[in-house]
Design a protein around this motif. Structure first.
Motif, PDB file in Angstrom:
ATOM      1  N   GLY A  89       0.812  -1.214   0.000  1.00  0.00           N
ATOM      2  CA  GLY A  89       0.000   0.000   0.000  1.00  0.00           C
ATOM      3  C   GLY A  89       0.845   1.263   0.000  1.00  0.00           C
ATOM      4  O   GLY A  89       2.075   1.225  -0.027  1.00  0.00           O
ATOM      5  N   GLY A  90       0.171   2.394   0.052  1.00  0.00           N
ATOM      6  CA  GLY A  90       0.879   3.670   0.101  1.00  0.00           C
ATOM      7  C   GLY A  90       1.339   4.130  -1.269  1.00  0.00           C
ATOM      8  O   GLY A  90       1.464   3.355  -2.211  1.00  0.00           O
ATOM      9  N   SER A  91       1.615   5.417  -1.375  1.00  0.00           N
ATOM     10  CA  SER A  91       2.021   5.999  -2.653  1.00  0.00           C
ATOM     11  C   SER A  91       3.531   6.226  -2.691  1.00  0.00           C
ATOM     12  O   SER A  91       4.215   6.168  -1.673  1.00  0.00           O
ATOM     13  N   GLU A  92       4.023   6.518  -3.878  1.00  0.00           N
ATOM     14  CA  GLU A  92       5.448   6.753  -4.095  1.00  0.00           C
ATOM     15  C   GLU A  92       5.858   8.100  -3.516  1.00  0.00           C
ATOM     16  O   GLU A  92       5.123   9.074  -3.598  1.00  0.00           O
ATOM     17  N   THR A  93       7.032   8.139  -2.896  1.00  0.00           N
ATOM     18  CA  THR A  93       7.567   9.372  -2.325  1.00  0.00           C
ATOM     19  C   THR A  93       8.816   9.783  -3.097  1.00  0.00           C
ATOM     20  O   THR A  93       9.709   8.963  -3.332  1.00  0.00           O
ATOM     21  N   ASN A  94       8.875  11.035  -3.491  1.00  0.00           N
ATOM     22  CA  ASN A  94      10.031  11.556  -4.216  1.00  0.00           C
ATOM     23  C   ASN A  94      11.140  11.886  -3.222  1.00  0.00           C
ATOM     24  O   ASN A  94      10.979  12.734  -2.351  1.00  0.00           O
ATOM     25  N   LEU A  95      12.280  11.215  -3.346  1.00  0.00           N
ATOM     26  CA  LEU A  95      13.416  11.444  -2.447  1.00  0.00           C
ATOM     27  C   LEU A  95      14.415  12.437  -3.033  1.00  0.00           C
ATOM     28  O   LEU A  95      15.489  12.634  -2.478  1.00  0.00           O
ATOM     29  N   GLY A  96      14.044  13.073  -4.147  1.00  0.00           N
ATOM     30  CA  GLY A  96      14.912  14.085  -4.730  1.00  0.00           C
ATOM     31  C   GLY A  96      14.995  13.971  -6.239  1.00  0.00           C
ATOM     32  O   GLY A  96      14.948  12.878  -6.791  1.00  0.00           O
ATOM     33  N   THR A  97      15.101  15.104  -6.898  1.00  0.00           N
ATOM     34  CA  THR A  97      15.299  15.140  -8.342  1.00  0.00           C
ATOM     35  C   THR A  97      16.754  15.555  -8.623  1.00  0.00           C
ATOM     36  O   THR A  97      17.413  16.169  -7.784  1.00  0.00           O
ATOM     37  N   TRP A  98      17.212  15.215  -9.812  1.00  0.00           N
ATOM     38  CA  TRP A  98      18.621  15.433 -10.168  1.00  0.00           C
ATOM     39  C   TRP A  98      19.051  16.871  -9.910  1.00  0.00           C
ATOM     40  O   TRP A  98      18.392  17.817 -10.339  1.00  0.00           O
TER      41      TRP A  98
END
Length: 266
Positions: free
Chosen positions: A180-189
């Protein structure tokens, strides 16, 4: 990825992003979750805790503990509303933002009954993002000899007991729960962040999803020489600051050629 391939990919994205396929489903439900919302059958909360008549979906009363019976209203404090955002990127917003008078979805679908005057900005946002991607491709630094270029457009995953971490070099780093749960962005380039003596020894990804009452998430990716391209570990040494170890042949130093010694003939 060669420039010609990048142009083709960007062109396809431009065409696909302008097409909106309308599939009948309850308001606030994503295409990927459409199969769970069959109006000819009773609805079962996605956590499996309860089954209710389908006419109680989006009736502005929260029946499911996980909020999944009210994807299109603000009735459930933990509910999520899906913005289709045709022409740009789909996204989820907290259901509490639905009909609050502020336009959160670029396609304006979250304010269907608030009277707010919203303008659909998805197509313009998509155009700007494609332009930024084209500029980024031109300006990316793939190493002194272009040795890191093969990583562009690829993604590499690492599974732990709780999460699946995904590194897409020169793009972003994400974290998704296994259950479950959604994707978390840990940073963009962001940039190459190695020391002066080894600039290409580390990558910095920044401005990820913000932590609760904290900073935006960021990730430092340390590169090591290896025969295979693989993410071997991930950790969170400081709150909202992640560290990854990434092995790739591109990080291997070329052996120094030693010139042959001159020998006088006897």
């Amino acid at each position: 990825m060669e420039m010609q391939q990048v142009v083709v990919v960007l062109g396809l994205l431009a065409v696909l992003s302008c097409r909106a396929v309308e599939v009948k489903r309850p308001r606030g439900v994503s295409l990927s979750n459409r199969s769970f919302y069959d109006e000819t059958k009773p609805f079962t909360c996605l956590d499996g805790s309860k089954t209710i008549p389908f006419d109680r979906v989006n009736d502005d009363y929260c029946d499911c503990a996980d909020g999944t019976d009210e994807p299109g209203t603000a009735a459930c404090s933990n509910g999520r509303f899906h913005c289709t955002n045709a022409g740009y990127k789909p996204q989820y917003i907290p259901a509490s933002l639905v009909n609050d008078g502020i336009c959160d979805c670029c396609d304006t679908t979250d304010e269907y009954n608030s009277g707010a005057r919203c303008e659909n900005t998805c197509r313009e946002m998509g155009r700007k993002e494609r332009e930024d991607l084209e500029k980024k491709e031109i300006s990316l630094d793939f190493g002194p000899h272009g040795e890191f270029s093969y990583l562009y457009g690829q993604c590499y995953e690492l599974s732990t007991s709780e999460y699946v971490y995904r590194l897409c070099p020169f793009n972003r780093v994400t974290q998704k729960p296994k259950v479950g749960g959604s994707e978390t962005n840990l940073g963009t380039w962001g940039f190459w962040s190695g020391p002066e003596s080894d600039k290409f020894g580390a990558m910095k990804y920044e401005q990820g999803t913000s932590c609760w009452q904290g900073p935006n998430r960021s990730t430092q990716v340390k590169l090591y020489c290896g025969k295979e391209t693989v993410v071997t570990s991930t950790s969170e040494p400081s709150r909202c600051e992640y560290l990854m170890e990434f092995f790739t042949p591109a990080a291997c130093q070329q052996p120094v050629e030693i010139p042959p010694e001159d020998h006088d003939e006897l």
